[in-house]
Design a protein around this motif. Structure first.
Motif, PDB file in Angstrom:
ATOM      1  N   GLY A 166       0.845  -1.200   0.000  1.00 48.77           N
ATOM      2  CA  GLY A 166       0.000   0.000   0.000  1.00 48.77           C
ATOM      3  C   GLY A 166       0.877   1.246   0.000  1.00 48.77           C
ATOM      4  O   GLY A 166       1.013   1.912   1.029  1.00 48.77           O
ATOM      5  N   VAL A 167       1.456   1.524  -1.142  1.00 50.86           N
ATOM      6  CA  VAL A 167       2.392   2.653  -1.247  1.00 50.86           C
ATOM      7  C   VAL A 167       1.621   3.914  -1.634  1.00 50.86           C
ATOM      8  O   VAL A 167       0.825   3.901  -2.584  1.00 50.86           O
ATOM      9  N   ASN A 168       1.849   4.974  -0.863  1.00 49.35           N
ATOM     10  CA  ASN A 168       1.219   6.277  -1.161  1.00 49.35           C
ATOM     11  C   ASN A 168       2.312   7.334  -1.287  1.00 49.35           C
ATOM     12  O   ASN A 168       3.077   7.540  -0.341  1.00 49.35           O
ATOM     13  N   ILE A 169       2.354   7.966  -2.438  1.00 43.52           N
ATOM     14  CA  ILE A 169       3.348   9.020  -2.676  1.00 43.52           C
ATOM     15  C   ILE A 169       2.671  10.144  -3.470  1.00 43.52           C
ATOM     16  O   ILE A 169       1.894   9.855  -4.390  1.00 43.52           O
ATOM     17  N   THR A 170       2.991  11.374  -3.122  1.00 43.68           N
ATOM     18  CA  THR A 170       2.486  12.480  -3.942  1.00 43.68           C
ATOM     19  C   THR A 170       3.648  13.383  -4.360  1.00 43.68           C
ATOM     20  O   THR A 170       4.620  13.521  -3.630  1.00 43.68           O
ATOM     21  N   ALA A 171       3.510  13.971  -5.553  1.00 46.67           N
ATOM     22  CA  ALA A 171       4.549  14.881  -6.046  1.00 46.67           C
ATOM     23  C   ALA A 171       3.911  15.973  -6.880  1.00 46.67           C
ATOM     24  O   ALA A 171       2.997  15.710  -7.671  1.00 46.67           O
ATOM     25  N   GLU A 172       4.380  17.183  -6.667  1.00 45.06           N
ATOM     26  CA  GLU A 172       3.859  18.323  -7.446  1.00 45.06           C
ATOM     27  C   GLU A 172       4.683  18.450  -8.730  1.00 45.06           C
ATOM     28  O   GLU A 172       5.831  17.992  -8.791  1.00 45.06           O
ATOM     29  N   SER A 173       4.099  19.097  -9.733  1.00 46.73           N
ATOM     30  CA  SER A 173       4.853  19.397 -10.961  1.00 46.73           C
ATOM     31  C   SER A 173       6.057  20.259 -10.617  1.00 46.73           C
ATOM     32  O   SER A 173       5.978  21.117  -9.736  1.00 46.73           O
ATOM     33  N   GLY A 174       7.137  20.005 -11.288  1.00 42.59           N
ATOM     34  CA  GLY A 174       8.346  20.792 -11.045  1.00 42.59           C
ATOM     35  C   GLY A 174       9.073  20.363  -9.790  1.00 42.59           C
ATOM     36  O   GLY A 174       9.864  21.124  -9.238  1.00 42.59           O
ATOM     37  N   SER A 175       8.795  19.140  -9.352  1.00 42.24           N
ATOM     38  CA  SER A 175       9.491  18.665  -8.147  1.00 42.24           C
ATOM     39  C   SER A 175      10.141  17.310  -8.396  1.00 42.24           C
ATOM     40  O   SER A 175       9.818  16.612  -9.361  1.00 42.24           O
ATOM     41  N   CYS A 176      11.043  16.986  -7.491  1.00 44.44           N
ATOM     42  CA  CYS A 176      11.707  15.675  -7.590  1.00 44.44           C
ATOM     43  C   CYS A 176      11.481  14.911  -6.286  1.00 44.44           C
ATOM     44  O   CYS A 176      11.695  15.460  -5.199  1.00 44.44           O
ATOM     45  N   VAL A 177      11.040  13.682  -6.412  1.00 42.13           N
ATOM     46  CA  VAL A 177      10.804  12.841  -5.234  1.00 42.13           C
ATOM     47  C   VAL A 177      11.835  11.721  -5.216  1.00 42.13           C
ATOM     48  O   VAL A 177      11.952  10.969  -6.183  1.00 42.13           O
ATOM     49  N   GLY A 178      12.584  11.655  -4.129  1.00 38.11           N
ATOM     50  CA  GLY A 178      13.579  10.581  -3.995  1.00 38.11           C
ATOM     51  C   GLY A 178      13.001   9.427  -3.203  1.00 38.11           C
ATOM     52  O   GLY A 178      12.290   9.630  -2.220  1.00 38.11           O
ATOM     53  N   ILE A 179      13.275   8.237  -3.647  1.00 38.91           N
ATOM     54  CA  ILE A 179      12.802   7.055  -2.920  1.00 38.91           C
ATOM     55  C   ILE A 179      14.019   6.225  -2.547  1.00 38.91           C
ATOM     56  O   ILE A 179      14.811   5.843  -3.432  1.00 38.91           O
TER      57      ILE A 179
END
Lengths: 387, 221
Positions: B20-33
């Motif tokens: 049950g993975v939940n991640i959010t990201a806005e435009s123009g952003s970088c999400v590191g995992i």
């Protein structure tokens, strides 16, 4: 550029080292073929031990010696054993005491054919079978002569017994043994209706194509799978990937085989163009099999070895090295329906002009099955590679 | 445009990899995992890029499900696998020709990603003669040929030299500035510098955390 075009471009790059390997294989195959053909023309030397001075035996041996395939040499037992061990004779027939007289009395004392314990070649088998058939022919003619003698006795024509039975013996023995084509009669029937040379010609094509395919392992084994994964994420399905790569692999192998046949047709002064075109499904089946094996490999050394062993095993049990009739029935039947066996069978049928519906259908079925298996393996591997 | 990964689950046989993975990201952003080996980072990316099938959950971009529309996903998403998606025997140009038209290739060499990542310098070199960094830069160029809005990269800096890492970081920064969204699996501190948000993937779930060097080392103990 489409994926197919790129695969073909890659395959064309792979074709350079493949052509080098081809030249090496071609030299080896030519040497083998030359050796085979020259051995085929060799006169088979067979020794005869025992009482060879008997009139009937003498006639039989004289007439057999007229056959171009044999050279019959009367020998002592010691000489025969020594020559057999040195390989100067293929075997020797030992005629027992009273061989002829017993036949005249209606008794059958068999003569013995002695060869090396393990037949070292196909020629040995053929020679042995030929001698065996000569023995049967001789025995049958003697039985006929004996029947004639009995007829003369039963019909009070005893006075003519000596003269007529001798005349009959000469006629029977002459009629049966004066066949020039005795050897050929035995060699036809290695498989289908092709001659020995044709049989091995097709087998060389099959083995050659398999070896070529196996030599392509550096290009075919995927040690990493970034490309199939990216292709899948960009909507190029495993089916399309496999079809493009398989077609490129087939194209390069077929192009080399076609070129080889083109050269051979000049050397042998025989038109092989149509035959080469008809070979498309045969070569496609072989490449589909090898492609499927490559799909299961991801390490170069183990994958290459696996491909070589699998290819040679398939070729062996399909009768590419030794005629399949020498194998046990079960193995023969099994090999006949396997991909290489059915490809080999169709290759021979195409040469003799007798390709049947069954042969073609079986091969097409294999093409579909092998391609489908490759697609399934690719699908599984893409998911595994992806994680 | 908001990117949302909602309750994504995935199992292999009886093994539940993503619970049950939940991640959010806005435009123009970088999400590191980040996460340990086998924590499910590559599995998550495989599911998002359509290589593996999800069991449950959704993947939205601007409210539109990318799981439901394959066409949309292919159009919007660029995926850079961990291993280079390249044909070793062919040149960089040949490999790029699979993804770029002739005109697009020339344009990109003049002012696009190919120029930025310096691919023009080794355009005619065979892939097997390239360094790891060159291969990685070429891989990124292949994956972004269709100008995606969302870029997923699986450990892009693995086994690269500093120069290679810097070039990729530069490109990702620019990609963000142009309004793109980046999802990045990484263990590299330089890449963390460009991340606006970081998630730790653990026990099949993603937990947001604030990155700093000391806590980063602590997490992998």
């Amino acid at each position: 550029m489409s994926y197919l075009k790129l695969c073909l471009k890659r395959a064309s790059k792979a074709s350079v080292p493949l052509i080098v390997i081809t030249l090496i294989l071609l030299s080896a195959a030519s040497l083998l073929l030359f050796t085979y053909l020259s051995r085929d023309k060799e006169v088979k030397r067979i020794g005869v031990v025992g009482n060879t001075e008997d009139t009937y035996i003498d006639i039989a041996l004289t007439l057999l010696s007229e056959n171009e395939s044999f050279e019959i040499t009367p020998l002592s037992r010691d000489e025969a054993e020594s020559l057999l061990k040195s390989g100067d004779i293929q075997g020797y027939a030992e005629i027992p005491e009273g061989f002829v007289s017993s036949a005249m009395k209606g008794k059958n004392i068999p003569f013995t054919y002695i060869a090396l314990k393990k037949p070292s070649s196909l020629y040995h088998v053929i020679t042995k079978e030929t001698v065996s058939s000569v023995a049967v022919l001789l025995n049958e003619s003697q039985n006929a002569v004996y029947g004639m003698r009995q007829y003369l006795k039963d019909n009070a024509m005893k006075s003519q017994l000596g003269e007529k039975s001798e005349e009959m013996s000469f006629k029977y023995v002459s009629a049966i043994l004066q066949r020039k084509n005795l050897f050929d009669v035995k060699t036809v029937g290695i498989a289908d209706s092709v001659s020995t040379v044709e049989y091995y010609f097709v087998s060389i094509i099959i083995v050659f194509a398999l070896l070529l395919g196996a030599s392509a392992s550096p290009f075919m084994i995927k040690s990493h799978a970034g490309l199939p994964v990216l292709l899948k994420s960009r909507g190029i399905s495993p089916l399309k990937q496999v079809l493009c790569e398989l077609f490129a692999f087939f194209s390069v192998i077929y192009a080399i085989v076609f070129s080889l046949l083109f050269v051979v047709s000049f050397v042998l002064d025989a038109s092989l163009f149509i035959y080469a075109l008809k070979l498309i499904p045969v070569i496609f089946t072989l490449t589909a099999l090898q492609f499927m094996i490559y799909e299961t490999s991801d390490a170069l050394v183990s994958g290459t070895l696996f491909q070589f062993f699998a290819s040679l095993t398939f070729a062996f049990i399909s009768g590419c090295f030794y005629p399949s009739f020498l194998f046990p029935r079960l193995l023969r039947d099994m090999a006949g329906v396997l991909p290489v066996g059915s490809a080999f069978s169709l290759g021979r049928s195409l040469l003799s002009g007798g390709a049947g519906f069954y042969d073609v259908t079986l091969l097409l079925l294999w093409c579909v099955i092998l391609t489908a298996l490759s697609v399934i393996i690719r699908k599984i591997r893409i998911v595994r590679w992806g994680i | 445009m908001k990117t949302e990964i909602i309750n994504v689950t995935k199992s292999y046989g009886k093994k539940r990899v993503l619970t049950g993975v939940n991640i959010t990201a806005e435009s123009g952003s970088c999400v590191g995992i980040i996460g340990k080996n086998g924590s499910g980072k590559s599995t998550l990316f495989s599911v998002l890029s359509g290589i593996a099938r999800k069991e449950e959950g959704d993947f939205l971009y601007g409210g539109e499900s990318l799981f439901s529309s394959k066409k949309k996903r292919r159009e919007l998403l660029g995926f850079v696998p961990q291993t280079p998606p390249l044909m070793e025997e062919l040149s960089a140009k040949d490999n790029l020709s699979l993804w770029y038209t002739k005109d697009a290739l020339e344009l990109s060499l003049d002012e696009g990603v190919l120029r930025m990542l310096g691919v023009g310098d080794f355009l005619k070199t065979e892939v097997r003669k390239m360094s790891g960094g060159m291969k990685k830069r070429l891989s990124i160029c292949c994956a972004v040929a269709h100008d995606p809005r969302l870029l997923i990269l699986d450990e892009p800096s693995a086994s690269l030299d500093i120069e290679g890492k810097e070039k990729i970081a530069e490109y990702l920064t620019l990609f963000k500035e142009k309004g793109g969204t980046v999802l990045l699996a990484t263990h590299d501190s330089l890449e963390f510098e460009i991340c606006d948000k970081t998630y730790l993937l653990k026990d099949g779930k993603a937990e947001e955390f604030s990155y700093d060097r000391s806590s980063f080392k602590e997490m992998f103990r």
